[in-house]
Structure formats: structure tokens, C-alpha cells
Design a protein around this motif. Structure first.
Motif, mmCIF file in Angstrom:
data_model
loop_
_atom_site.group_PDB
_atom_site.id
_atom_site.type_symbol
_atom_site.label_atom_id
_atom_site.label_comp_id
_atom_site.label_asym_id
_atom_site.label_seq_id
_atom_site.Cartn_x
_atom_site.Cartn_y
_atom_site.Cartn_z
ATOM 1 N N LEU A 215 0.830 -1.207 0.000
ATOM 2 C CA LEU A 215 0.000 0.000 0.000
ATOM 3 C C LEU A 215 0.863 1.256 0.000
ATOM 4 O O LEU A 215 0.609 2.216 -0.753
ATOM 5 N N MET A 216 1.919 1.263 0.829
ATOM 6 C CA MET A 216 2.844 2.398 0.853
ATOM 7 C C MET A 216 3.569 2.544 -0.478
ATOM 8 O O MET A 216 3.775 3.665 -0.965
ATOM 9 N N ALA A 217 3.953 1.423 -1.081
ATOM 10 C CA ALA A 217 4.677 1.468 -2.348
ATOM 11 C C ALA A 217 3.807 2.066 -3.448
ATOM 12 O O ALA A 217 4.247 2.941 -4.206
ATOM 13 N N LEU A 218 2.554 1.597 -3.532
ATOM 14 C CA LEU A 218 1.652 2.095 -4.570
ATOM 15 C C LEU A 218 1.369 3.581 -4.396
ATOM 16 O O LEU A 218 1.401 4.357 -5.368
ATOM 17 N N ILE B 278 8.124 -5.690 -12.434
ATOM 18 C CA ILE B 278 6.804 -6.065 -12.965
ATOM 19 C C ILE B 278 6.760 -7.562 -13.260
ATOM 20 O O ILE B 278 5.770 -8.252 -12.969
ATOM 21 N N GLN B 279 7.847 -8.100 -13.799
ATOM 22 C CA GLN B 279 7.901 -9.535 -14.091
ATOM 23 C C GLN B 279 7.822 -10.358 -12.803
ATOM 24 O O GLN B 279 7.101 -11.365 -12.740
ATOM 25 N N GLU B 280 8.540 -9.930 -11.758
ATOM 26 C CA GLU B 280 8.547 -10.665 -10.494
ATOM 27 C C GLU B 280 7.178 -10.608 -9.817
ATOM 28 O O GLU B 280 6.701 -11.613 -9.266
ATOM 29 N N ILE C 280 -2.989 -6.508 -10.865
ATOM 30 C CA ILE C 280 -3.533 -5.152 -10.744
ATOM 31 C C ILE C 280 -2.481 -4.174 -10.233
ATOM 32 O O ILE C 280 -2.305 -3.083 -10.787
ATOM 33 N N ILE C 281 -1.737 -4.567 -9.177
ATOM 34 C CA ILE C 281 -0.771 -3.644 -8.570
ATOM 35 C C ILE C 281 0.352 -3.266 -9.533
ATOM 36 O O ILE C 281 0.645 -2.076 -9.712
ATOM 37 N N PRO C 282 1.030 -4.222 -10.200
ATOM 38 C CA PRO C 282 2.063 -3.793 -11.161
ATOM 39 C C PRO C 282 1.494 -2.988 -12.327
ATOM 40 O O PRO C 282 2.171 -2.093 -12.849
ATOM 41 N N THR C 283 0.248 -3.269 -12.728
ATOM 42 C CA THR C 283 -0.376 -2.469 -13.790
ATOM 43 C C THR C 283 -0.570 -1.030 -13.338
ATOM 44 O O THR C 283 -0.260 -0.080 -14.070
ATOM 45 N N LEU C 284 -1.101 -0.860 -12.116
ATOM 46 C CA LEU C 284 -1.283 0.496 -11.583
ATOM 47 C C LEU C 284 0.046 1.225 -11.420
ATOM 48 O O LEU C 284 0.151 2.426 -11.698
#
Length: 334
Positions: free
Chosen positions: A143-146, A254-256, A264-268
Motif C-alpha cells: 500500500l505504501m509502495a503504490l 513487474i515480471q517478479e 492489478i498492482i504492477p499495472t497500476l
């Protein structure tokens, strides 16, 4: 600042970072080179923030001691201690929602001090996060990362001060590192290394012409035409465009994350990274792609012979822009 005092302060910073990397506690240096009200204010903000984070970190370590009976932080048995330590370290790194001090402090200090703050000072908290990564609350950190990637892109859109732009860039990059640390800590080290290389190169190019604003940077075209193209390439590398080194960490992260069934998270994160790319492109546009109005009538501006030493600049620029072919080798290290 007198040279002996500067040497003592730099030695303290480096020694403190080394101690943190080799142990379980942190040392807080104060970054202040020029004695003026803005530097004093920035140093005070930095000290108060880091002191608060250190107290939270110490409290988390103490709670872990009460439950485990040992000072070692590599295995945290209590979830409250884990959350407190994670919060303290994210505050030290400037992740959202504890990011407010990073642009203000970076803006108030010199370019050299800002470079140290956004590069060397990230190593110690990241080394502790690396040690406690098996015990970190993944949902909290994601959550903090996003939010950090979003804040880092959104906050830098309307900025004209180069130091603030680099500060918001740092917040966004810290978000990418925080997103991957629980899944692949070694990849976080790779990301941190590339981020430090690119940030060092950018700050050195800014210091070359003493540029602190977008306007002053745009006047480099008739003094250092080659340097303007280097800034263009470096900014695109920081944005993560494929032909350049900055694409490596985003691609691998993104691959990992996709391997761990996260879509969803890597896409965002990839979408919000476009905000960062926008203000990087704005810098490249104002620096290298347009000819800004100038007071002199000559194409090349007359100047004294350049005396600043830029010994490390060529290898830094090469490593910051041309490492993409080494991606297979770097992926083996991970």
C-alpha cells in the motif's frame, strides 16, 4: 564550511551508514553545508523526522526483545514490532504517507548535500529493510509502495525546482523498491544500485552548470551542447524507457510481481510511472529540444575555460544509460 569540519561530517555520514549496514541500529547525520536560514530549517526538519523514526525503530526493536529475548532483528516474532519498524524505516526513506519532508529538505540544502541525501542516505534504511524483509507486513508495504509511486509522479508535475523534482523522483523510486523487497530482496538491491547511479549522474550534470531551476537548465544549450543531450538521455533513463538502463528495474519488478500472481498492482504502478515520465520529458523538452530566448546573439556563449573536475561523470553516464544488454546476467544474480 571549513575543510576539516566538512571532512569530519562526511566521515561521520559514511561511518554511520557502514555501522547500520553491519549492525541493527541507525546513525543520523545532519546535512548542512552552507550556514543560512533555509539550510538550518531543512536540517532541523531532517533531524526531527529522522529522530522520530529512530525512536519508533528503537521501540519496535525493544518490543521484539520483550517477545523474543534477543536483539537480533532478522527474525521478528511480534506483528506490532514488525509494523513499527517498517513504519520507522519508511519514514526514514520518505515513502508515502511520510514523504512530506523529502522535497522540503532537498530544496533547502545545496546540490551536493541533496545528492548525498537522495543517494547515500538511502543505503542504511534499505539495508535494515533487507534484514527484516521476511517479517515485513506485505500488505502494508505494498500500500505504501503504490501510494509512493502515485505521490512521486503527481507531486513533481508542477515543479520547476530541479531539487524538488529529484526528490519526488526519489519518492517514486523508493516505492518501486518497497514493492519488491518482500518478494525478491536481491532485486531491491539491483534497483537501488541503478537508482543511485542515475541520480548521481543527474546531480553531477546539474552541478556542472550550477543549475537549480528548469529555466537555468534550459540555458545550457549554448554553453554545453553535448551535456544537454546527456541530460535528455539521463532523464529518459530515470523515466524507465526501454533502450536505457532505467528500464531494467521496472521490467524485472513487474515480471517478479506477475510471477507472484499479482496483476492489478504492477499495472497500476506502470500507469502511475507515466506521471514521472511526463515531468522527465518536460525537463528534456526545455533543455535539449527547444531553443529558449537568450540575451546573447551568438550561437555559442563565450565563457572562461572550464575548471571543474568531472572525472566520474563519463563512467556514470555510461552505466546509467547502457546497461540494458546486461539484463540476462543481472536476472541470473536475482
Amino acid at each position: 564550511m571549513k575543510p576539516p569540519i566538512l571532512i569530519i561530517i562526511m566521515a561521520t555520514i559514511m561511518t554511520g551508514t557502514m555501522i547500520v549496514m553491519l549492525s541493527s541500529h541507525a546513525i543520523i547525520p545532519i546535512l548542512m553545508k552552507k550556514y543560512n536560514p533555509r539550510a538550518m530549517e531543512a536540517s532541523t526538519k531532517y533531524f526531527l523526522t529522522q529522530a522520530t523514526a529512530s525512536m519508533l525503530l528503537m521501540m519496535g526493536v525493544t518490543i521484539n526483545l520483550l517477545y523474543s529475548g534477543q536483539w537480533v532483528i532478522s527474525k521478528i516474532s511480534n506483528p506490532i514490532a514488525s509494523i513499527m519498524m517498517t513504519t520507522a524505516l519508511t519514514m526514514k526513506l520518505g515513502l508515502s504517507p511520510f514523504h512530506f519532508w523529502v522535497p522540503e529538505v532537498t530544496q533547502g540544502i545545496t546540490l551536493m548535500s541533496g545528492m548525498i541525501l537522495l543517494t547515500w542516505q538511502k543505503i542504511a534504511p534499505m539495508s535494515i529493510l533487507y534484514q527484516i524483509s521476511p517479517s515485513i507486513n506485505t500488505n502494508l508495504l505494498m500500500l505504501m509502495a503504490l501510494s509512493s509511486v502515485l505521490v512521486g509522479g503527481w507531486g513533481g508535475l508542477n515543479q520547476t525546482q530541479l531539487r524538488k523534482i529529484m526528490a519526488y523522483s526519489s519518492i517514486a523510486h523508493m516505492g518501486w523498491m518497497a514493492a519488491i523487497i518482500t518478494y525478491n530482496p536481491t532485486m531491491m538491491i539491483l534497483n537501488l544500485t541503478l537508482y543511485i547511479l542515475m541520480t548521481l549522474s543527474s546531480f553531477m550534470l546539474f552541478m556542472l552548470n550550477s543549475s537549480t531551476t528548469t529555466l537555468s537548465l534550459s540555458h545550457m544549450w549554448n554553453k554545453f551542447p553535448l551535456i544537454t543531450s546527456m541530460i535528455l538521455i539521463l532523464m529518459l533513463s530515470l523515466g524507465g524507457l526501454p533502450p536505457l538502463s532505467g528500464f531494467i528495474p521496472k521490467w524485472m519488478i513487474i515480471q517478479e510481481l506477475t510471477k507472484n500472481n499479482m496483476i492489478i498492482i504492477p499495472t497500476l504502478m506502470a500507469i502511475t510511472a507515466l506521471l514521472n515520465l511526463y515531468f522527465y520529458l518536460r525537463l528534456t523538452y526545455s533543455t535539449a529540444l527547444t531553443m529558449f530566448p537568450s540575451t546573447n546573439n551568438m550561437k555559442m556563449k563565450w565563457q572562461f575555460e572550464y575548471t571543474k573536475k568531472v572525472t566520474l561523470l563519463p563512467p556514470l553516464i555510461i552505466t546509467s544509460t547502457m546497461l540494458l544488454p546486461l539484463t540476462p546476467m543481472l536476472s541470473v544474480l536475482d
